[in-house]
Design an enzyme around this catalytic site. Structure first.
Site, PDB file in Angstrom:
ATOM      1  N   ASP A  37     -72.820  81.440 -17.395  1.00  0.00           N
ATOM      2  CA  ASP A  37     -73.287  81.348 -18.778  1.00  0.00           C
ATOM      3  C   ASP A  37     -73.116  79.951 -19.367  1.00  0.00           C
ATOM      4  OD1 ASP A  37     -70.509  81.593 -18.754  1.00  0.00           O
ATOM      5  OD2 ASP A  37     -70.508  83.591 -19.607  1.00  0.00           O
TER       6      ASP A  37
ATOM      7  N   HIS B 264     -66.445  92.437 -21.683  1.00  0.00           N
ATOM      8  CA  HIS B 264     -67.645  91.697 -21.245  1.00  0.00           C
ATOM      9  C   HIS B 264     -67.400  90.978 -19.924  1.00  0.00           C
ATOM     10  CE1 HIS B 264     -66.255  88.041 -23.833  1.00  0.00           C
ATOM     11  NE2 HIS B 264     -66.148  87.662 -22.579  1.00  0.00           N
TER      12      HIS B 264
ATOM     13  N   ASP C  69     -63.095  92.668 -24.764  1.00  0.00           N
ATOM     14  CA  ASP C  69     -63.963  93.809 -25.097  1.00  0.00           C
ATOM     15  C   ASP C  69     -64.701  94.343 -23.860  1.00  0.00           C
ATOM     16  OD1 ASP C  69     -65.781  91.790 -24.595  1.00  0.00           O
ATOM     17  OD2 ASP C  69     -66.722  91.824 -26.587  1.00  0.00           O
TER      18      ASP C  69
ATOM     19  N   GLU D 156     -72.009  91.494 -23.583  1.00  0.00           N
ATOM     20  CA  GLU D 156     -71.130  92.176 -24.524  1.00  0.00           C
ATOM     21  C   GLU D 156     -71.364  93.692 -24.459  1.00  0.00           C
ATOM     22  OE1 GLU D 156     -68.864  90.512 -25.697  1.00  0.00           O
ATOM     23  OE2 GLU D 156     -69.445  88.653 -26.661  1.00  0.00           O
TER      24      GLU D 156
HETATM   25  C1  F6R Z   1     -67.119  82.739 -19.081  1.00  0.00           C
HETATM   26  C2  F6R Z   1     -67.213  84.175 -18.828  1.00  0.00           C
HETATM   27  C3  F6R Z   1     -66.459  85.127 -19.674  1.00  0.00           C
HETATM   28  C4  F6R Z   1     -64.946  84.975 -19.492  1.00  0.00           C
HETATM   29  C5  F6R Z   1     -64.206  85.929 -20.420  1.00  0.00           C
HETATM   30  C6  F6R Z   1     -62.700  85.766 -20.307  1.00  0.00           C
HETATM   31  O1  F6R Z   1     -67.920  82.012 -18.186  1.00  0.00           O
HETATM   32  O2  F6R Z   1     -67.907  84.560 -17.948  1.00  0.00           O
HETATM   33  O3  F6R Z   1     -66.845  86.435 -19.350  1.00  0.00           O
HETATM   34  O4  F6R Z   1     -64.608  85.247 -18.151  1.00  0.00           O
HETATM   35  O5  F6R Z   1     -64.591  85.686 -21.732  1.00  0.00           O
HETATM   36  O6  F6R Z   1     -62.343  84.524 -20.807  1.00  0.00           O
HETATM   37  P1  F6R Z   1     -60.862  83.956 -20.576  1.00  0.00           P
HETATM   38  O7  F6R Z   1     -60.731  83.718 -19.134  1.00  0.00           O
HETATM   39  O8  F6R Z   1     -60.838  82.663 -21.364  1.00  0.00           O
HETATM   40  O9  F6R Z   1     -59.935  84.974 -21.105  1.00  0.00           O
END
Ligand code: F6R
Length: 255
Positions: A66, A137, A135, A142
């Site tokens: 992303d 994702h 959440d 989401e």
């Molecule tokens: C970012 C991504 C997100 C993160 C998720 C957890 O490229 O794919 O799904 O893996 O938001 O983020 P952290 O690791 O910062 O807790």
């Protein structure tokens, strides 16, 4: 799903790193799917260590999950900058073999379709690294994202804006939109390796591993994936009902 409950994030990242490095040694042109955020940082350190001690990344290709919409690739908070700083610039990977969605694309739907086509042309993703949002994702899919979704523009949930505010000077600086691979795109990777650390992930992890498959917890779609490995630290595993079974199975794997 193979679930490994590790002593801490260090052990989890080392184990995940070992198995990814083994795959790169077996297939030097491996196609990696990569994530940003805090979770994969230690894993990336393992990959860097491996490169410094002889693992060759010169033919490895990568696709990131992303990117924020509206941030140019050289913006300090863009995911392209994150990847260059935390991984690519420390490897002998060729930058032209690394792909991150372009958050400044003029025609976003066309860019998303081209991104999907590039993944396909590379032969698909061999190993997809994933973190999980509090959440549930994965990527920026989401809750209520279609489990068949493809790369597209998405609106970040309020919870995600709140969670990601720590990376920005002001909470209001967090972009509200991103381009994200879809859940369907992720499910096509040959292997998914999900890392989940910390107590704030426990509820999402419980839903992903032991809940029903539901768009309310997009990570639960991984239950349909034939080759997913999940590495947890103790805190993220807190709410799991079958903790003892996962520990038993992970220490009694067939050779
Ligand atoms: C970012 C991504 C997100 C993160 C998720 C957890 O490229 O794919 O799904 O893996 O938001 O983020 P952290 O690791 O910062 O807790």
């Amino acid at each position: 799903m193979d679930v490994f409950i590790c002593k801490d994030s260090e052990e989890a990242s080392r184990l995940a790193g070992e198995q990814i490095i083994k795959q790169i040694r077996a297939n030097p042109a491996l196609v990696l799917g990569l994530a940003t955020g805090s979770t994969p940082l230690r894993l990336y350190k393992e990959l860097i260590k491996a490169c410094q001690t002889g693992t060759d990344f010169s033919r490895v290709r990568s696709f990131n999950l992303d990117e924020y919409v509206g941030l140019p690739s050289d913006h300090p908070k863009s995911y392209r900058t994150f990847m260059n700083d935390n991984l690519f610039s420390h490897l002998n990977i060729r930058l032209e073999n690394t792909h991150v969605p372009n958050g400044m694309a003029h025609d976003i739907p066309a860019h998303c379709a081209a991104y999907e086509a590039e993944i396909k042309a590379a032969g698909g993703i061999d190993v997809q690294v994933l973190g999980i949002g509090s959440d549930g994702h994965i990527g920026f899919n989401e809750p209520t994202s279609s489990l068949a979704s493809r790369t597209r523009i998405v609106t970040l949930a309020e919870q995600t804006l709140h969670d990601n505010a720590r990376f920005f000077a002001n909470a209001s600086d967090v972009p509200h939109y991103a381009i994200s691979m879809g859940v369907g795109t992720i499910l096509e990777a040959k292997q998914c390796v999900m890392l989940c650390f910390g107590a704030n992930k426990a509820k999402a992890v419980k839903g992903a591993i032991e809940g029903g498959i539901s768009q309310f917890n997009p990570a639960s779609a991984l239950q349909m994936h034939p080759n997913t490995v999940v590495y947890l630290d103790e805190a993220a595993a807190t709410d799991l009902q079958l903790k003892d079974d996962y520990r038993w199975a992970s220490t009694h794997k067939p050779q």
